[in-house]
Design a protein around this motif. Sequence first.
Motif, PDB file in Angstrom:
ATOM      1  N   ALA A  26      -0.074   3.277  -3.404  1.00  0.00           N
ATOM      2  CA  ALA A  26       0.684   4.483  -3.082  1.00  0.00           C
ATOM      3  C   ALA A  26       1.932   4.077  -2.341  1.00  0.00           C
ATOM      4  N   GLN A  27       2.985   4.823  -2.590  1.00  0.00           N
ATOM      5  CA  GLN A  27       4.226   4.551  -1.885  1.00  0.00           C
ATOM      6  C   GLN A  27       4.171   5.104  -0.470  1.00  0.00           C
ATOM      7  N   VAL A  28       3.439   6.214  -0.280  1.00  0.00           N
ATOM      8  CA  VAL A  28       3.286   6.834   1.044  1.00  0.00           C
ATOM      9  C   VAL A  28       1.818   6.762   1.447  1.00  0.00           C
ATOM     10  N   TRP A  29       1.586   6.010   2.519  1.00  0.00           N
ATOM     11  CA  TRP A  29       0.221   5.926   3.045  1.00  0.00           C
ATOM     12  C   TRP A  29       0.071   6.962   4.171  1.00  0.00           C
TER      13      TRP A  29
ATOM     14  N   SER B 115       4.266   0.435  17.215  1.00  0.00           N
ATOM     15  CA  SER B 115       4.238  -0.821  16.460  1.00  0.00           C
ATOM     16  C   SER B 115       3.453  -0.620  15.174  1.00  0.00           C
ATOM     17  N   LEU B 116       3.736  -1.474  14.213  1.00  0.00           N
ATOM     18  CA  LEU B 116       3.020  -1.493  12.936  1.00  0.00           C
ATOM     19  C   LEU B 116       2.859  -2.947  12.523  1.00  0.00           C
ATOM     20  N   VAL B 117       1.631  -3.332  12.252  1.00  0.00           N
ATOM     21  CA  VAL B 117       1.332  -4.712  11.877  1.00  0.00           C
ATOM     22  C   VAL B 117       0.498  -4.686  10.595  1.00  0.00           C
ATOM     23  N   THR B 118       0.860  -5.545   9.630  1.00  0.00           N
ATOM     24  CA  THR B 118       0.028  -5.669   8.420  1.00  0.00           C
ATOM     25  C   THR B 118      -1.099  -6.648   8.699  1.00  0.00           C
ATOM     26  N   ARG B 119      -2.341  -6.227   8.374  1.00  0.00           N
ATOM     27  CA  ARG B 119      -3.496  -7.073   8.617  1.00  0.00           C
ATOM     28  C   ARG B 119      -3.888  -7.879   7.380  1.00  0.00           C
ATOM     29  N   SER B 120      -3.327  -7.527   6.252  1.00  0.00           N
ATOM     30  CA  SER B 120      -3.562  -8.295   5.015  1.00  0.00           C
ATOM     31  C   SER B 120      -2.249  -8.308   4.233  1.00  0.00           C
ATOM     32  N   ARG B 121      -2.221  -9.080   3.156  1.00  0.00           N
ATOM     33  CA  ARG B 121      -0.957  -9.175   2.407  1.00  0.00           C
ATOM     34  C   ARG B 121      -0.695  -7.863   1.668  1.00  0.00           C
ATOM     35  N   PRO B 122       0.494  -7.320   1.814  1.00  0.00           N
ATOM     36  CA  PRO B 122       0.837  -6.114   1.049  1.00  0.00           C
ATOM     37  C   PRO B 122       0.965  -6.479  -0.435  1.00  0.00           C
ATOM     38  N   ARG B 123       0.329  -5.665  -1.281  1.00  0.00           N
ATOM     39  CA  ARG B 123       0.271  -5.997  -2.709  1.00  0.00           C
ATOM     40  C   ARG B 123       0.770  -4.826  -3.538  1.00  0.00           C
ATOM     41  N   ASP B 124       1.505  -5.155  -4.612  1.00  0.00           N
ATOM     42  CA  ASP B 124       1.977  -4.089  -5.493  1.00  0.00           C
ATOM     43  C   ASP B 124       0.920  -3.782  -6.537  1.00  0.00           C
ATOM     44  N   GLY B 125       1.266  -2.979  -7.534  1.00  0.00           N
ATOM     45  CA  GLY B 125       0.295  -2.584  -8.553  1.00  0.00           C
ATOM     46  C   GLY B 125      -0.223  -3.750  -9.372  1.00  0.00           C
ATOM     47  N   ASN B 126       0.503  -4.864  -9.411  1.00  0.00           N
ATOM     48  CA  ASN B 126       0.077  -6.049 -10.149  1.00  0.00           C
ATOM     49  C   ASN B 126      -0.606  -7.075  -9.247  1.00  0.00           C
ATOM     50  N   ASN B 127      -0.965  -6.652  -8.051  1.00  0.00           N
ATOM     51  CA  ASN B 127      -1.633  -7.514  -7.080  1.00  0.00           C
ATOM     52  C   ASN B 127      -0.763  -8.697  -6.666  1.00  0.00           C
ATOM     53  N   VAL B 128       0.536  -8.450  -6.680  1.00  0.00           N
ATOM     54  CA  VAL B 128       1.477  -9.479  -6.263  1.00  0.00           C
ATOM     55  C   VAL B 128       1.949  -9.131  -4.847  1.00  0.00           C
TER      56      VAL B 128
ATOM     57  N   GLN C 288       4.089  -8.435  -1.759  1.00  0.00           N
ATOM     58  CA  GLN C 288       5.469  -8.006  -1.567  1.00  0.00           C
ATOM     59  C   GLN C 288       5.695  -7.849  -0.057  1.00  0.00           C
ATOM     60  N   TYR C 289       6.651  -8.580   0.445  1.00  0.00           N
ATOM     61  CA  TYR C 289       6.856  -8.603   1.888  1.00  0.00           C
ATOM     62  C   TYR C 289       7.974  -7.644   2.307  1.00  0.00           C
ATOM     63  N   TYR C 290       7.699  -6.367   1.973  1.00  0.00           N
ATOM     64  CA  TYR C 290       8.609  -5.313   2.410  1.00  0.00           C
ATOM     65  C   TYR C 290       8.322  -4.953   3.874  1.00  0.00           C
TER      66      TYR C 290
ATOM     67  N   TRP D 295       6.661   2.927   1.784  1.00  0.00           N
ATOM     68  CA  TRP D 295       7.053   1.664   1.158  1.00  0.00           C
ATOM     69  C   TRP D 295       8.074   1.930   0.047  1.00  0.00           C
ATOM     70  N   PRO D 296       8.738   0.877  -0.390  1.00  0.00           N
ATOM     71  CA  PRO D 296       9.694   1.061  -1.497  1.00  0.00           C
ATOM     72  C   PRO D 296       9.006   1.361  -2.828  1.00  0.00           C
ATOM     73  N   GLU D 297       7.778   0.955  -2.981  1.00  0.00           N
ATOM     74  CA  GLU D 297       7.026   1.198  -4.216  1.00  0.00           C
ATOM     75  C   GLU D 297       5.554   1.345  -3.855  1.00  0.00           C
ATOM     76  N   ASN D 298       4.765   1.618  -4.872  1.00  0.00           N
ATOM     77  CA  ASN D 298       3.328   1.764  -4.632  1.00  0.00           C
ATOM     78  C   ASN D 298       2.757   0.439  -4.143  1.00  0.00           C
ATOM     79  N   MET D 299       2.024   0.530  -3.052  1.00  0.00           N
ATOM     80  CA  MET D 299       1.494  -0.681  -2.430  1.00  0.00           C
ATOM     81  C   MET D 299       0.051  -0.434  -1.998  1.00  0.00           C
ATOM     82  N   ARG D 300      -0.662  -1.561  -1.807  1.00  0.00           N
ATOM     83  CA  ARG D 300      -1.999  -1.560  -1.233  1.00  0.00           C
ATOM     84  C   ARG D 300      -2.026  -2.554  -0.082  1.00  0.00           C
ATOM     85  N   GLY D 301      -3.020  -2.386   0.822  1.00  0.00           N
ATOM     86  CA  GLY D 301      -3.150  -3.335   1.917  1.00  0.00           C
ATOM     87  C   GLY D 301      -3.744  -2.682   3.161  1.00  0.00           C
TER      88      GLY D 301
END
Length: 763
Positions: free
Chosen positions: A689-692, A711-724, A726-728, A747-753
Amino acid sequence: MNKAITDGVVFMPPAFAADNLGLFSRGDGTPGSATYANLPTAAFVPADQDFAGCLEIQKTDSTQRLRFMGQTPLFPGCYLQITVRLKAVAGALPSVRIAGWPGDANENQIGGVTTTGPSTTLTTYGEVVEVSAIVGTGARGGVDMAWGPNAVYGHFGLDLTGVSGGVVRIDDIVIEDVTSVFLRDLISVVDVRDFGAKGDGTTDDSAAFEAADAAADGRRVFVPSGTYFLGTSVEISNRIQFEGKVTMPTTAILSLTKDFELPTYIDAFGGDEELAFKKAVQSLMNNADHESLDLGGRRISVTSPIDVQGAVPNRTTYAQRRVIRNGQLRAEDSTAWDEVKVTSQATYSASNHWKLTNVTNIANIQKGSLIEGAGVGREIYVKDINLGAQEITLSQPLSDAVGTQTYTFTRFKYLLDFSGFDRLNVFEIEDVEFQCGERASGIMLAPLGTINVIRNCVFNRPAKRGITSPGDGCQGLLVDHCQFISHEGDVLAQNRQTVAINTNANDVKLRNNRASQFRHFAVISGAHSVISGNHFFQGDPSANGVRTAGLIICLRACNAQITGNYIDNCFVEWTNEREPEPDFSGGFGFAGLSITNNVMLSSNVAPWFSHIVVKPYGTGHYINGMNVSGNTFRCVGATVNRSERVDTSFANLEFQSMKNVFFTGNTYHNVTSGAENPLLVRHSQASGAQVWEVDTDDRLPFNGYAMEVESLVTRSRPRDGNNVSQYYMPYTSTREGGAQDKVHVIWPENMRGDVTLKVRMDI
């Protein structure tokens, strides 16, 4: 004591001799009176078989007097016995008595006193008869001639009365000090009767008491049986013992500087404990020789409210440290404890917010009365009354009572009532138990005063109130290590009427006290209060029970510290009920409250119960500075929704304006939504999703808005729809959702994480 031995005082007249009859008067003994020298009807007999040398007199006057012309001294506390032996030798048989002439320091005769002893009639020629009498300053038992404290000397001898013509022979006059007969302790006791005290209940014995004290010189002053009226103030500088009692006008002060303790005053006033306490307090506040009154562990039976200022009528203000300590005051059964209730119509205006005006029936309203009516906050009292202007001065402004209405004025009755003073400073009560017995309340403070102290006291079953401040006599009040025990333990919390403490002024300290099952422990209307180490509990056995506020902070900008308390089955309530126009119009808002390191326990309560409640009485309010940290919130036998909430009976808070609110380091047990600010939120986004949407799960204090993301911290790698990966760098949008308590991570595009956010409900 014997003055002839200890001081070498000569009391004895000389023996009769042929050449000294000029020393013996035929009159009163004063200079210029006729003597027996060269009198044809008198002669010295040198060799009588019974007396040796003696004086022979023929009775020629209706009262034939014989007086030694020397001044025989009299001293306070000293008693003299005059003894004469005589016999009839011829002619008519007369009667005989000891007699004297009393003189003062100016050599004037003292009037109004007895000057003769008992009379004896001679019945047989040649029989030796002895007559005697005792003279002294005090009216003691056995004293024949009591001449009072002004007598300093006497001319002593005898009178022959009755028929004339007879001849008698008189042996030498003997005068002896017999003071020891009247003293219980020859060294340590000075009897007030020796200085002229009558003990008859009407004669003013003040001067005699003072004279006895002046003569005591370290010995004990003794007050024997009797009732001694003291018409003026008396100060006793030596120790004193009472067998009798004293009575005094209200305005007269009895100061017992060496025995300044209540048991001695109880003895002084014949066992009347209540009167003794009043007179002791009167002395306490009028004498520099003692700073405290020790009640001696005594229980004082009190039949009516003690008006302390009424007991000290010469004082309307007092500002020297004084202490009452170590005893009990017990309210005895009496209608004097009945509360007085009056209803009156009055007008209130926000522009004159310390006054009620146009008060009807004002003459029947008592100073210190509790005021009740629509728009009247809790614990507001009549501070002062102006009968002529029909105005009442309030202890605090009313909250929403503009206009004219009917008010109820209720005057509770207190064991100790200081409201009669205009001002009372640095007065302390320590180690005193107030046994109110459901009849009386405890203490009413003065309308003005600073740094008064109530320490280590017990308020046992007060009828309605423990400590009441009807004005600003609580400035800097210290209440430490006291216990407040209610009589309403078996009453449901919401039906209770008793209040342990109320205060109006600033800088109050309530520390290490214990209060059980009152409606409220403390109603605090001033700023800069410190409330620490107290245990107050207000539970009842009902299931899903209602609980009342244990601690009420009635001022928005309170700057108060509530720390280290055990707050049991009640809550802290923060209001602005002292504002006549309660809508926000400026200022700091609800500001400066710190609630730290408390144990907050509840049991068998309804789910909506909260340990901290903010109750705005008008619109537009917000919190601007609140620290809630290190507390333990626990519920037993039930689960509550949250530990803090807003009471919206009148209005809600303006959540978009909240500032400097800290909820950190608290522990929650059986609390569904434990509040934190800043709130650490973990979010996992399983689908792209682009908006979490990140939910705060009702854990922001007071169900506030999600205003900021610290603050906002990523706890895992942000991944796009292709599981790649993306360090946005995403951004956030706050105040999302219907309750405005959610945060959007965009996010700029649909992401998971997985992300962790720190969210704040203030700005």
